[in-house]
Motif scaffolding. Structure first.
Motif, PDB file in Angstrom:
ATOM      1  N   LYS A 168      -0.945  -9.605  -4.057  1.00 12.26           N
ATOM      2  CA  LYS A 168      -2.463  -9.608  -3.708  1.00 12.26           C
ATOM      3  C   LYS A 168      -2.320  -8.585  -4.680  1.00 12.26           C
ATOM      4  N   ILE A 169      -2.296  -7.148  -3.520  1.00 16.72           N
ATOM      5  CA  ILE A 169      -2.630  -6.297  -3.344  1.00 16.72           C
ATOM      6  C   ILE A 169      -2.195  -5.402  -3.376  1.00 16.72           C
ATOM      7  N   ASN A 186       0.707  -0.919   0.025  1.00 17.37           N
ATOM      8  CA  ASN A 186      -0.006  -0.039   0.328  1.00 17.37           C
ATOM      9  C   ASN A 186       0.597   1.951  -0.126  1.00 17.37           C
ATOM     10  N   VAL A 236      -4.215  -9.279  -7.313  1.00 22.36           N
ATOM     11  CA  VAL A 236      -5.991 -10.104  -7.433  1.00 22.36           C
ATOM     12  C   VAL A 236      -6.662  -8.233  -7.380  1.00 22.36           C
ATOM     13  N   THR A 237      -6.771  -7.424  -7.030  1.00 20.90           N
ATOM     14  CA  THR A 237      -6.869  -5.935  -6.246  1.00 20.90           C
ATOM     15  C   THR A 237      -5.545  -5.381  -7.014  1.00 20.90           C
ATOM     16  N   LEU A 238      -5.815  -3.774  -7.676  1.00 21.24           N
ATOM     17  CA  LEU A 238      -5.388  -2.991  -8.019  1.00 21.24           C
ATOM     18  C   LEU A 238      -5.938  -1.991  -8.175  1.00 21.24           C
ATOM     19  N   ASN A 239      -5.106  -0.765  -6.881  1.00 20.28           N
ATOM     20  CA  ASN A 239      -6.502   0.097  -6.803  1.00 20.28           C
ATOM     21  C   ASN A 239      -5.420   1.456  -7.756  1.00 20.28           C
ATOM     22  N   SER A 266      -2.230  -1.256  -3.832  1.00 17.34           N
ATOM     23  CA  SER A 266      -2.758   0.596  -3.244  1.00 17.34           C
ATOM     24  C   SER A 266      -1.961   1.324  -4.042  1.00 17.34           C
TER      25      SER A 266
END
Length: 223
Positions: A190-191, A169, A214-217, A193
């Motif tokens: 996986k994440i 993050n 899994v998650t790209l912000n 940010s």
């Protein structure tokens, strides 16, 4: 300002079950209005809670004898200064919480001995620079939080040795550019940010090695 012996007494009095000097593995000294880190006599301690106090610095060698410590909670204090040797003896540390302080500079070798660290929280400080190599020895790191600082540049290779990282993050900084190979070794991530930065261009292929992502912000950038 209270004399240090008054501070130690305050912690012992206000935490009747788990005082700062206890033979238990969990030492609770959070939310005691402490201005200093009290001397902890329990060498077998595994978790030390010092959050929500008014601690501004770490006395030299204060943690040196706590070699069994696995979790250190220093968040929500007024820490503005750290030295390169503050955590040198905490080689079993799994979790280090430094968020919500006022740290502006990190010594490049401050984490060199924390080879077992799995979670590092640095969010909501005043960091503007990540020294090159500062994360090189954190080869077991799984979660890294640098969000809500003032970092504008990610040094080339800064994440290269974090091959077990799953959560990164770095949102709410001032990052404008992602070096082409910055995420190449983060195959377990996986994440990710990156929102609320100043990114204006994405280099083709910069995310190609993130096979488990899994998650790209990325909202609120300049793309």
């Amino acid at each position: 300002m209270k004399p240090i012996y008054d501070v130690i007494l305050l912690c012992a009095v206000m935490v009747p079950v788990l005082s700062c000097n206890t033979n238990r593995s969990i030492i609770q000294c959070g939310s005691q209005g402490l201005y200093y880190v009290p001397k902890i006599e329990n060498k077998a301690a595994k978790s030390l809670y010092l959050q929500n106090n008014s601690i501004s610095f770490l006395p030299s060698g204060i943690f040196n004898h706590l070699t069994n410590l696995t979790s250190l909670y220093l968040h929500f204090n007024d820490i503005f200064f750290l030295t390169a040797s503050d955590f040198n003896h905490l080689t079993k540390l799994d979790n280090l919480f430094l968020q919500f302080n006022v740290i502006s500079v990190l010594p490049p070798s401050i984490f060199d001995h924390l080879t077992n660290l799995r979670k590092l929280s640095l969010q909501r400080n005043r960091l503007s620079v990540l020294p090159s190599g500062i994360l090189s020895n954190l080869t077991n790191l799984v979660e890294l939080y640098i969000n809500h600082n003032y970092v504008s540049v990610l040094p080339l290779g800064v994440f290269d040795n974090l091959t077990r990282l799953e959560v990164l993050n770095i949102q709410n900084n001032a990052i404008s550019n992602l070096p082409p190979s910055i995420f190449d070794n983060l195959s377990l991530l996986k994440i990710l940010s990156l929102q609320n930065n100043a990114i204006s261009y994405i280099t083709p292929g910069v995310f190609d090695n993130l096979k488990t992502l899994v998650t790209l912000n990325m909202q609120n950038n300049f793309i």
